[in-house]
Design a protein around this motif. Structure first.
Motif, short mmCIF file in Angstrom:
data_model
loop_
_atom_site.label_atom_id
_atom_site.label_comp_id
_atom_site.label_asym_id
_atom_site.label_seq_id
_atom_site.Cartn_x
_atom_site.Cartn_y
_atom_site.Cartn_z
N ARG A 42 1.06 -7.28 36.89
CA ARG A 42 0.82 -8.86 36.34
C ARG A 42 0.24 -8.56 35.03
O ARG A 42 0.40 -9.79 34.38
N GLU A 43 -0.47 -7.56 34.63
CA GLU A 43 -0.98 -7.52 33.35
C GLU A 43 0.02 -7.18 32.15
O GLU A 43 -0.43 -7.03 30.97
N ALA A 44 1.19 -6.61 32.63
CA ALA A 44 2.04 -6.23 31.78
C ALA A 44 2.53 -7.22 30.68
O ALA A 44 2.47 -8.45 30.83
N THR A 45 2.95 -6.53 29.46
CA THR A 45 3.56 -7.59 28.53
C THR A 45 5.22 -7.82 28.85
O THR A 45 5.75 -7.18 29.58
N ARG A 91 3.27 -11.49 24.85
CA ARG A 91 2.58 -12.09 25.89
C ARG A 91 2.77 -11.30 27.23
O ARG A 91 3.78 -10.78 27.66
N ARG A 92 1.57 -11.67 27.91
CA ARG A 92 1.56 -10.96 29.39
C ARG A 92 2.14 -11.94 30.36
O ARG A 92 2.28 -13.09 30.11
N LEU A 93 2.49 -11.40 31.49
CA LEU A 93 3.08 -12.06 32.37
C LEU A 93 2.14 -13.13 33.05
O LEU A 93 2.52 -14.24 33.41
N CYS A 94 0.96 -12.52 32.96
CA CYS A 94 0.03 -13.35 33.66
C CYS A 94 -0.36 -14.71 32.77
O CYS A 94 -0.85 -15.68 33.41
N ASP A 95 0.03 -14.51 31.58
CA ASP A 95 -0.13 -15.52 30.89
C ASP A 95 0.91 -16.57 30.51
O ASP A 95 0.92 -17.81 30.39
N VAL A 96 2.20 -16.15 31.00
CA VAL A 96 3.32 -16.94 30.77
C VAL A 96 3.09 -17.83 31.92
O VAL A 96 3.67 -18.82 31.92
N ARG A 97 2.84 -17.49 33.08
CA ARG A 97 2.58 -18.13 34.42
C ARG A 97 3.83 -18.88 34.64
O ARG A 97 3.65 -20.19 34.81
N SER A 650 -8.80 -6.00 32.03
CA SER A 650 -8.42 -5.74 30.76
C SER A 650 -7.58 -7.13 30.19
O SER A 650 -8.00 -7.30 28.95
N GLY A 651 -6.85 -7.62 30.92
CA GLY A 651 -6.07 -8.58 30.42
C GLY A 651 -7.18 -9.75 29.94
O GLY A 651 -6.77 -10.25 28.96
N TYR A 652 -8.19 -10.02 30.77
CA TYR A 652 -8.91 -11.24 30.67
C TYR A 652 -10.06 -10.63 29.44
O TYR A 652 -10.42 -11.46 28.56
N THR A 653 -10.39 -9.31 29.56
CA THR A 653 -11.43 -8.88 28.48
C THR A 653 -10.81 -9.05 27.06
O THR A 653 -11.41 -9.54 26.01
N GLU A 654 -9.49 -8.40 27.11
CA GLU A 654 -9.02 -8.63 25.78
C GLU A 654 -8.49 -10.03 25.14
O GLU A 654 -8.77 -10.12 23.92
N THR A 655 -8.20 -10.77 26.26
CA THR A 655 -7.89 -12.19 25.65
C THR A 655 -8.95 -13.03 25.19
O THR A 655 -9.19 -13.97 24.36
N LEU A 656 -10.13 -13.03 26.00
CA LEU A 656 -11.40 -13.57 25.76
C LEU A 656 -12.53 -13.00 24.72
O LEU A 656 -13.37 -13.55 24.37
#
Length: 973
Positions: A42-45, A91-97, A650-656
């Motif tokens: 889910r965190e993959a680009t 973009r990551r899959l979790c960000d595309v939603r 990691s996905g949240y840490t990197e984005t925030l």
């Protein structure tokens, strides 16, 4: 029931975070017709997912026909249920939603760089550019084409700049003014000038007026497009047909709210439908409204009538708008035998507006379909809503649709004449010099006063140039000669100060030349001053009937030349993108800004992605608290743990991390201090996010993220903050008072950010800490002073008390003038350095709370004896300190009075912002009364002193309210 999630991917994301899963099953559709299902991180680009798919597809038939991997991209159905091209593969899959975990692989067309930029802009502004491409609106196409050309030229100039030139251009405090508008170049001949404007409404006979049979529901009218449109020059009247869906021959229709009529139990209603139309220039009705005939009570309702207005085409002002209202007429009859109280109730059903001239200045002709709006502001004259949007409702399925036909007067297009041709048609008048009285913006002018002002217009120009708004209100906009004289006068009118020119952007002044003149005055604003008024100027864009206007060009020019202004312009616009009336207009401006500020896109994109992550965390917490609602302890443990786990991913840490704060773009948020983050114990579970900040010497910085916390609550706070900043500026010039402004920014539909003020606590917590009994805490006058003594000693304590005195004076005057309500001990805070400040401004302009019909607040502002105890340094007889405090309040009040017109103007510009307590001019009347405008300074000061004494005398009622608040708070904990 759990709260509604944004989409199925949100629900899956929350579940995976609670259960520790890192994979999601995704369906892939290939252009070869092959369907592949596989699990992906889910965190993959998107780029990594495409690589995994390519490896998997090698074992499936027709793989060689796919060609190169780089020649393909994914599409999905996004949260708005429209196709989105995932050109940006970082973009990551979790960000595309996506709405559903399904991705379609499609062949990429040529021009990848342009498509990638379009994709980034679409994601950034929250509206795919393909949606704008699909709009069959020539005005949209022309505006985008023009802005694209301007942006391309600007970016070419930027590329040729040196680094120092670029920094100076983007961050310099003073900027060059932008360009003006281009006038239209044709006229109206004499024959056309004598024609009358005619409007024919056309409805399909096969459609239905759905009238609700239950008394508590509103009647709903649905009228849609005719199957055959009659094209005629001289209007024959088209039929308007509708059938009432009913169970009896004469069913009772619902009544409007109680304020508009008696209760249903007392009334029997018979309903017919009428349509009313009016021509307006601003809020001025140009001529008598036209009304259709009433429909009959039979199953079909047919009107055969032309609506004509008593005004010639040549006398129509350029910004004339045609306003329609559909309403039900209910015959009201008392159940008693007596019929003395019989009458009719007019109940509005729908409204819609359109401009008479299009964006090119052409008189509109032919068949037009207008999808209407059903939400009516209070107290509409003639049930017409001229201040409402001229955009038609984009949600066409369940809306009333008016089919109108505007006649063709001439085989050639009729254009509104440009200034040079209008001027030659005007007559010269002999002007006699007379004196003109100035009034505040809310004052009404009688007809005699208007005639006098118009007669002495040259005297106004020479001696009272700031009286231009009054002159404009005196113009007969339905007379061509007056318009010609006014336009000629504008060319020689002295330039107003930017603050005086703001009033000319109000809805009452829609004329194109007037608004261009006002924008010309605004060009003298410094960047700092423009930032103070930017929120109001964005709201004023709602008054602009055409996309390409002087104000839009001015804001874009200044925003593209200064990163700070561009930042806040972006967020003020994007936060309103969920509102259908402005979605297209604001998306066009956002697209134009992004194309002219390409280096800023990645910075803003990072912020948008970070806010999306915070929203996911907030939804996760809401889901977790509902699942564990039976056990508060278990809820707190599990949800806090899930929040921490989520933030550490990691996905949240990197984005925030490492992003510029949306609240203040000059602040770099380096990384989250996860251990200090928490969620607040209120209904919507706001997030308390703590950042480490290298630029602040290791100090932490707190931000509150709110999601779903009231429709316009954050905007109310925003308005307050803007007013506070203005007050601070005015007062600090005299070193009278202190105001603690804190950042607050609406970022979307019911979401936004609030800055945490460091080293501060609420009055309630300070009082409760000092007492073992909650009921007695509010009456401990030493608690606040002792708290300041704990935080400060020696000279620092004296300085803290001085800061408390000045800030208390500032907020006493500010809360009184603005009518801030709901002031309890949990929304008044004090910093350890002494500054007092208020938070949570849900009620303004005198809209005070009441319970069981009793006002909870009986004082004009909060001034308790424990406040005075601090001001007097704990010495009861220290009247000198208290006298100084009172003098600070009085001087600050007088300074605000001198800027009273500005405050009224700023609130007037916010009338269409959707603030629940600011919907009409009557709401702004509170400011006029609190500032005692129209009175002398001595009279006003006498009024304020009475309010000051009242606040002091009745302060015991505040303490009683605070006691009750503390008891309730103690019982909840």
């Amino acid at each position: 029931m759990p709260p509604a999630m944004t989409n199925l991917m949100d629900l899956w994301a929350a579940h995976s975070q609670l259960s520790g899963e890192d994979l999601v099953t995704v369906d892939f559709l290939l252009p070869t017709g092959i369907y592949i299902q596989m699990d992906v991180p889910r965190e993959a680009t998107i780029q990594h997912i495409k690589l995994l798919l390519w490896k998997q597809a090698q074992s499936y038939p027709l793989f060689p026909s796919l060609g190169e991997m780089e020649g393909h991209m994914f599409e999905c159905v996004n949260q708005a249920a429209v196709h989105e091209e995932l050109e940006d593969e970082t973009r990551r899959l979790c960000d595309v939603r996506p709405f559903w975990p399904m991705l379609k692989l499609v062949t990429r067309n040529c021009g990848r760089a342009e498509r990638l930029l379009d994709s980034k802009i679409g994601v950034l502004i929250g509206k795919g550019l393909h949606e704008l491409d699909a709009l069959q609106d020539q005005e949209v196409k022309d505006f985008r084409s023009k802005m694209f050309r301007i942006s391309e030229e600007k970016m070419q100039r930027v590329q040729l700049m040196t680094w120092s030139e670029w920094l100076q251009a983007c961050f310099s405090p003073q900027l060059e003014p932008g360009g003006g508008a281009t006038p239209v170049t044709d006229g109206v001949n004499d024959k056309q000038a004598e024609a009358s404007l005619k409007v024919t409404m056309h409805f399909d006979q096969s459609q239905y007026i759905k009238a609700c049979l239950q008394a508590k529901e509103c009647p709903h009218l649905t009228l849609v497009q005719v199957s055959t449109v009659q094209a005629m020059f001289e209007k024959e009247i088209s039929a308007i047909g509708a059938v009432v869906n009913r169970k009896s021959s004469n069913p009772p229709l619902p009544l409007p709210p109680k304020r508009r009529g008696p209760s249903v139990s007392q009334t029997v209603c018979v309903c017919v439908i009428q349509v009313r139309a009016g021509l307006f220039h601003g809020t001025e009705l140009l001529c008598k409204p036209a009304v259709s005939s009433e429909s009959s009570g039979r199953s079909e309702h047919v009107w055969n009538r032309t609506l004509e207005f008593d005004i010639t085409v040549s006398d129509l002002p350029r910004m004339a708008r045609l306003c329609f209202a559909v309403y039900a007429v209910m015959d009201k009859v008392k159940k008693q035998k007596s019929t003395k109280n019989s009458g009719k109730v007019h109940y509005p059903v729908a409204w819609v507006n359109t401009m008479v001239f299009d964006y090119k200045g052409q008189l509109k002709t032919g068949d037009i379909i207008l999808h209407s709006w059903s939400s009516f502001p209070d107290e509409l004259e003639e049930m017409l809503n001229p201040i409402g949007t001229i955009q038609t409702n984009p949600y066409t399925e369940n809306t009333t649709a008016l089919h109108i036909h505007l006649p063709d007067y001439n085989p050639h297009t009729i254009l509104f004449p440009p200034f040079d041709k209008v001027r030659t048609r005007g007559k010269k008048f002999h002007i006699e010099l007379k004196e003109i009285m100035e009034r505040d913006p809310l004052s009404q002018l009688c007809e005699n006063e208007k005639d006098l002002i118009w007669t002495l217009r040259y005297d106004c120009m020479e001696n009272f140039p700031q009286s231009l708004p009054k002159l404009l209100l005196s113009v007969k906009w339905s007379k061509h000669e007056d318009m010609a004289q006014l336009q000629a006068l504008l060319q020689i009118w002295p330039k107003l100060s930017p603050r005086d020119a703001l009033e000319l952007l109000d809805f009452n002044y829609p004329d194109q030349y007037v608004r261009e003149y006002a924008v010309g005055c605004l060009r003298d604003m410094s960047d700092e001053e423009l930032s103070q008024y930017l929120l109001q100027l964005v709201q004023v864009l709602r008054y602009e009937p055409y996309y390409d206007c002087a104000l839009t060009r001015f804001l874009l020019n200044r925003a593209q030349c200064n990163r700070n202004i561009g930042h806040f312009l972006f967020w003020h616009l994007r936060s309103e993108m969920h509102m259908p009336a402005v979605a297209v207009q604001f998306s066009l401006i956002l697209e134009a800004y992004c194309r002219g500020s390409i280096p800023h896109i990645e910075v803003l994109k990072k912020q948008v992605e970070a806010l999306s992550k915070l929203k996911s965390v907030n939804e996760l917490i809401k889901l977790g608290t509902i699942k564990n609602a039976r056990s508060k302890t278990k809820e707190a443990m599990l949800t806090k743990e899930a929040m921490m786990t989520c933030l550490r991913q990691s996905g949240y840490t990197e984005t925030l991390s490492d992003l510029h704060s949306p609240l203040n773009p000059s602040v770099l948020l380096s990384g989250i201090n996860v251990e200090k983050c928490r969620y607040m114990d209120s209904k919507m579970k706001p997030l308390w996010i703590v950042y480490n900040n290298k630029l602040l010497g290791g100090d932490t910085l707190g931000i509150i993220f709110k999601n779903g916390d009231g429709t316009r609550g954050l905007d109310l706070t925003l308005t307050w903050c803007i007013s506070m900043v203005l007050m601070m500026i005015h007062w600090n010039k005299m070193c009278l008072c202190r105001i603690v402004p804190y950042g607050c920014l609406a970022t979307g539909d019911r979401s936004g950010l609030i800055e945490v003020v460091s080293s501060a606590d609420t009055i309630a917590n300070i009082q409760l800490t000092s007492s073992n009994v909650a009921a007695a805490a509010a009456f401990n006058k030493d608690a606040l002073l002792n708290w300041l003594k704990e935080k400060n000693s020696g000279d620092a304590l004296e300085k803290a008390i001085e800061e408390f005195t000045l800030s208390c004076a500032g907020y006493c005057v500010a809360t009184y003038v603005l009518g801030i309500g709901d002031r309890h001990s949990d929304n008044i805070m004090v910093r350890s350095t002494g500054q007092l400040f208020h938070i949570d401004f849900g009620h303004i302009l005198g809209n005070f709370k009441s319970k069981f019909g009793i006002k909870r607040e009986r004082v004009p502002f909060i001034l308790t004896h424990d406040f005075i105890h601090v001001i007097q340094q704990g010495k009861t007889g220290n009247t000198e300190k208290f006298g100084s405090f009172r003098n600070y309040c009085e001087q600050a009040y007088l300074i605000l009075r001198r800027n009273g017109n500005l405050f009224i103007t700023l609130f007037a510009l916010m009338l269409t912002a959707g603030l629940p307590e600011l919907t009409s001019v009557k709401d702004i009347q509170y400011l006029k009364d609190s500032l005692a405008l129209g009175k002398t300074d001595d009279e006003a000061l006498k009024q304020f002193r009475q309010k000051f004494d009242e606040a002091l005398r009745e302060s015991w009622t505040t303490k009683v309210n605070w006691m009750a608040h503390n008891v309730v708070k103690d019982n909840r904990s």
